[in-house]
Design an enzyme around this catalytic site. Sequence first.
Site, PDB file in Angstrom:
ATOM      1  N   GLU A   1       0.834  -1.200   0.000  1.00 11.86           N
ATOM      2  CA  GLU A   1       0.000   0.000   0.000  1.00 11.86           C
ATOM      3  C   GLU A   1       0.870   1.251   0.000  1.00 11.86           C
ATOM      4  OE1 GLU A   1      -3.949  -1.469   2.528  1.00 11.86           O
ATOM      5  OE2 GLU A   1      -2.466  -0.158   3.466  1.00 11.86           O
ATOM      6  N   CYS A   2       0.648   2.119  -0.948  1.00 16.18           N
ATOM      7  CA  CYS A   2       1.248   3.454  -0.996  1.00 16.18           C
ATOM      8  C   CYS A   2       2.774   3.401  -0.831  1.00 16.18           C
ATOM      9  CB  CYS A   2       0.603   4.349   0.056  1.00 16.18           C
ATOM     10  SG  CYS A   2       0.848   6.113  -0.254  1.00 16.18           S
TER      11      CYS A   2
END
Length: 488
Positions: free
Chosen positions: A360-361
């Site tokens: 994630e990210c």
Amino acid sequence: MALIIAGERSGVGKTTVTLTLLSCLSQRGLQVQSFKVGPDYIDPMFHKHVTGRACRNLDPVLTSESYVKKCFYNYSNLCEYSLIEGVMGLFDGVSTLSRGGVKKRIENYASTAHIAKLLNLSVLLVVDCSRLSGSVAAIVHGYRSFDKEIQIAGVILNRVGSDRHLSLLKNALEPLQIPIFGVLKRQDNITISDRHLGLVPTAELPELNQLIDKLVNLGDCFDWESLLPLLSNRQSGKSLEQTEDSLSHSISPSPHPPISPSPPLPIPPSPHPPPSFPKIAVAYDKAFNFYYQDNLDLLHLGAELVFWSPLEDTELPKNIAGMYFGGGFPEVFAQKLAENTRARNAVKAAILSGIPTIAECGGLMYLCKQIVDMTGKSWEMVGVLPTTAVMDKRLTLGYRRAIALQDSLLVDAGQIIYGHEFHRSRLISDSNKPLFQTYRFDCDEFTGKEGWVSPSNLHASYIHMHWGNSREIPQRFLDKCRVVNSAF
């Protein structure tokens, strides 16, 4: 019962007031459960550092109104006192809710005011008085009268300049007959460092304990005789048995077990997890530390979570069947991540060998070929994704409604998920098979296509998800990890 700490706008000192209250309660040896409204990772880190208990996020966009209620009642009943830190200004939220093909207008959805009404809790309004005297009465009167369903129990006057200044403020507020629960003078020596995405996380603040001590010293600034009854959960009359679902369910190690419909208890790692439990390597250090506690709890109920550091460790934990890279600040530590060549190579080899992986990210950035930091320097990363993450001055921020364009490790093609973006990086090239087509949550404005699912065992996206109301997502990941685990 509990209190919600709200601000009349962002930057008025909600976090400082919240941490001061939490610090004072904890110093007295009292157990307190904290909550944070909205999609926040860093404020909850400060809460946990002070209370020793994981802070829980209350966000009806990322989860649902029902989940927010369950989460609050389940965890608040585990402690004597509860405190909720709001988000932005009291009434700042989104105005349109779109789900299930039905669009309905709801003002201030996911705002602090929305949570206050949803949980039927009183609000403590923090007012920045640094440039106010008599006008404070108009501000407080406006907030108290704007929505009659919001019960403002009282105010905290922050950044008061002098005794004379305080006298002017009290005289102005006297006709309103609103309680003043605390007065904080201007504190030039109490500051929490920040940078491009907000506060600096707790792990990077060696002086944090000294800061907490300073906050504890502000305890005399509050009217504790009036505050404690409002913070006490004994007022609520609720018990665990009265919540909507039992907490006794868990994720079983069977091939296709149902995930509990209610938030799991925070369970300490088992010293002897069942052999059928797969090991999942969770990247956790100064570069990667953006995780919702509920997500980790869900995984922990069906897996052995092994925390490791891409900064410090030169190899992955042994016999892992899955990997999870959360968000964080890989751009700040890009040089050290790049220098740890053995860790980067181990991660790349694990992914290419078929290990199910969530990124994630910040985790997505780490899996790129390179990261170009804020100074323009380029640093080698894992190289699984054929693109480069470049830091930018532009902030990408907001709730997202994302439609899956193809099957991935976590979702099926056509599935709609709700998440949040918060980053200053961009990728120089897009995937030729993007994972999501994204829209703003509060309208149908198209925001782009993003995400990577190649190799097929990888789910990499800028979208942060909270799995509390989407238990099939971690269940799907665990099922894939069990397949790998069975091959050992």
